[in-house]
Design a protein around this motif. Structure first.
Motif, PDB file in Angstrom:
ATOM      1  N   TYR A 297      10.226 -31.762  25.330  1.00  0.00           N
ATOM      2  CA  TYR A 297       9.479 -31.376  27.004  1.00  0.00           C
ATOM      3  C   TYR A 297       8.176 -31.099  26.311  1.00  0.00           C
ATOM      4  CZ  TYR A 297      10.508 -27.072  23.415  1.00  0.00           C
ATOM      5  OH  TYR A 297      10.268 -25.922  22.788  1.00  0.00           O
TER       6      TYR A 297
ATOM      7  N   ALA B 272      -0.419 -21.417  19.735  1.00  0.00           N
ATOM      8  CA  ALA B 272      -1.100 -22.031  19.101  1.00  0.00           C
ATOM      9  C   ALA B 272       0.571 -23.269  18.578  1.00  0.00           C
ATOM     10  CB  ALA B 272      -1.244 -21.325  17.470  1.00  0.00           C
TER      11      ALA B 272
ATOM     12  N   TRP C 214       1.362 -25.159  16.636  1.00  0.00           N
ATOM     13  CA  TRP C 214       1.924 -25.458  14.990  1.00  0.00           C
ATOM     14  C   TRP C 214       3.025 -25.197  14.916  1.00  0.00           C
ATOM     15  CZ3 TRP C 214      -2.215 -20.881  14.313  1.00  0.00           C
ATOM     16  CH2 TRP C 214      -3.568 -21.178  13.719  1.00  0.00           C
TER      17      TRP C 214
ATOM     18  N   THR D  47       2.402 -16.588  19.788  1.00  0.00           N
ATOM     19  CA  THR D  47       3.618 -17.503  19.003  1.00  0.00           C
ATOM     20  C   THR D  47       3.081 -18.538  18.480  1.00  0.00           C
ATOM     21  OG1 THR D  47       5.177 -18.842  20.124  1.00  0.00           O
ATOM     22  CG2 THR D  47       3.046 -18.250  21.703  1.00  0.00           C
TER      23      THR D  47
ATOM     24  N   ASN E  27      11.222 -19.108  20.862  1.00  0.00           N
ATOM     25  CA  ASN E  27      11.635 -19.691  21.278  1.00  0.00           C
ATOM     26  C   ASN E  27      13.462 -20.794  21.583  1.00  0.00           C
ATOM     27  OD1 ASN E  27      11.490 -17.819  23.747  1.00  0.00           O
ATOM     28  ND2 ASN E  27      10.042 -19.966  25.156  1.00  0.00           N
TER      29      ASN E  27
ATOM     30  N   ASP F 121      14.656 -21.915  23.366  1.00  0.00           N
ATOM     31  CA  ASP F 121      14.868 -22.640  24.713  1.00  0.00           C
ATOM     32  C   ASP F 121      16.536 -24.384  25.013  1.00  0.00           C
ATOM     33  OD1 ASP F 121      12.425 -23.310  24.037  1.00  0.00           O
ATOM     34  OD2 ASP F 121      11.729 -24.117  22.583  1.00  0.00           O
TER      35      ASP F 121
ATOM     36  N   ARG G 115      15.162 -21.726  13.961  1.00  0.00           N
ATOM     37  CA  ARG G 115      14.467 -21.041  14.866  1.00  0.00           C
ATOM     38  C   ARG G 115      14.665 -19.674  15.162  1.00  0.00           C
ATOM     39  NH1 ARG G 115       9.809 -22.991  17.306  1.00  0.00           N
ATOM     40  NH2 ARG G 115      10.135 -21.759  18.895  1.00  0.00           N
TER      41      ARG G 115
ATOM     42  N   MET H 282       8.326 -27.402  33.440  1.00  0.00           N
ATOM     43  CA  MET H 282       7.234 -28.881  34.078  1.00  0.00           C
ATOM     44  C   MET H 282       6.962 -29.732  33.142  1.00  0.00           C
ATOM     45  SD  MET H 282       5.404 -25.581  35.484  1.00  0.00           S
ATOM     46  CE  MET H 282       3.978 -25.713  36.026  1.00  0.00           C
TER      47      MET H 282
ATOM     48  N   LEU I  97      -0.228 -22.621  28.795  1.00  0.00           N
ATOM     49  CA  LEU I  97      -0.648 -23.192  28.249  1.00  0.00           C
ATOM     50  C   LEU I  97      -1.066 -24.134  28.078  1.00  0.00           C
ATOM     51  CD1 LEU I  97       1.741 -22.079  24.967  1.00  0.00           C
ATOM     52  CD2 LEU I  97      -0.216 -20.913  25.674  1.00  0.00           C
TER      53      LEU I  97
END
Ligand code: SAM
Ligand code: DTB
Ligand code: SF4
Length: 331
Positions: A53, A94, A96, A126, A149, A151, A169, A221, A287
């Motif tokens: 995404y 960021a 990364w 984050t 997240n 997600d 995660r 988005m 972002l």
């Protein structure tokens, strides 16, 4: 909350669900405040990961150029401006995979955090994966919350990302909890997932112990050049339903109506606030993607008689629920 309970809630007639989530909301949140968080991408693009995404992955031709870490002075300018516009939480992102203690990049981030924290705003970052040491250092420097997240559901995660795992995660989230920071953890709707995936994701988040302090619900988005660029828009009623179930499942968390508000009408956003959302990203940019203009949000909150939450840097992170196992579990 167990999957079966979440599923039962989700399938309720729309108005009964909203009535129930509103009642839970009113019981836990007495001041009808909305938390205003400003996002800043302090290191944009060129990311090694393949999150399907994301406009910032180096694997896709999205038009987002890889940049260096932003200078501290520029970040401070943006933080001051955010504060002046009424924001009480500054969230720096960021692109990364993660950060490592002892590197120059991590030292620079710590310095930036120390300065932003002195402004008396809540500081969220984050930065991807963290180990124990990095989490402790960020907390020490003044980070109040860490956004990471999950997600989507554990089952769907490998369809969306292959360069790191769902377990990775969870490990980072455990380190954030152990360090005493608040966890901000949510997900994205509109990745092609099923309702079952959405509720499985919420099952995992709602079982966190200590519970998350905030839960961002993003509507995808679709970013040009990413594998998900052609995804269908998320239905506003499904979004409101998901927010309502989240509010009931984790009554004490700020539920953030996150990315995707530019694609929602004011009326649809009002429905989401009614359902239990009490936080937004505030500022003309997320972002890399667009967000509603500040003036528009100020007017919308005023029309709905909602006021901005005050900053509280000293609020403790949510505490452990006694007699329940730690979650995510230590590995
Ligand atoms: N690299 C770090 C990481 O992945 O945790 C931090 C930045 S990453 C952009 C933060 C979150 O933004 C993702 O986990 C995802 O939930 C959200 N996000 C990214 N791109 C998005 C998009 N196109 N639409 C909606 N949410 C998105
Ligand atoms: C979150 O859940 N959503 C924010 C924040 N945490 C870091 C990010 C949204 C990014 C939207 C796409 C973009 O701006 O590139
Ligand atoms: Fe990198 Fe984060 Fe984007 Fe994934 S979501 S590609 S880790 S910036």
């Amino acid at each position: 909350m167990l999957y079966s309970d979440l599923d039962q809630l989700y399938r309720k007639p729309f108005f009964s669900l909203l009535q129930q989530s509103r009642a839970v909301h009113d019981e836990h949140w007495t001041d009808s405040s909305v938390q205003l968080c400003t996002l800043l991408s302090i290191k944009t693009g060129g990311c090694s990961e393949d999150c399907s995404y994301c406009a910032q992955s180096a694997r896709y031709h999205t038009g987002v150029e890889a940049e260096r870490l932003m200078e501290k002075d520029e970040i401070m300018e943006r933080a001051h401006a955010a504060q002046k516009s009424g924001s009480t939480r500054f969230c720096m992102g960021a692109a990364w995979r993660g950060v490592r203690a002892g590197t120059k990049r991590f030292e620079s981030v710590l310095e930036i955090v120390r300065e932003v924290a002195a402004l008396d705003m809540e500081v969220c970052v984050t930065l991807g994966e963290l180990g124990e040491e990095e989490a402790g250092a960020l907390h020490q420097a003044g980070v109040t919350a860490y956004n990471h997240n999950i997600d989507t559901s554990p089952e769907n995660y490998p369809n969306i990302v292959t360069t790191h795992s769902f377990q990775d995660r969870l490990k980072t989230i455990r380190h954030v909890q152990d360090a005493g920071m608040s966890v901000c953890c949510g997900g994205i709707l509109g990745l092609g997932e099923t309702v079952e995936d959405r509720l499985r994701m919420l099952e995992v988040i709602s079982e966190f112990n200590p519970p998350p302090e905030s839960i961002p619900i993003n509507a995808l988005m679709p970013m040009p050049g990413t594998p998900l660029e052609g995804s269908k828009a998320v239905d506003a009623f499904e979004l409101a339903r998901m927010i309502a179930v989240t509010r009931i499942a984790v009554p004490g968390a700020r539920v953030r109506l996150s990315a995707g508000r530019t694609r929602l009408t004011d009326e649809a956003q009002a429905l989401c606030f009614f359902a239990g959302a009490n936080s937004i990203f505030y500022g003309d940019k997320l972002l890399t993607a667009a967000n509603p203009e500040v003036q528009h949000d100020v007017a919308l909150l005023e029309k709905l008689d909602l006021k901005a939450k005050e900053s509280n840097r000293n609020a403790p992170a949510p505490s452990l629920i006694p007699d329940q196992p730690l979650s995510p579990t230590p590995k």
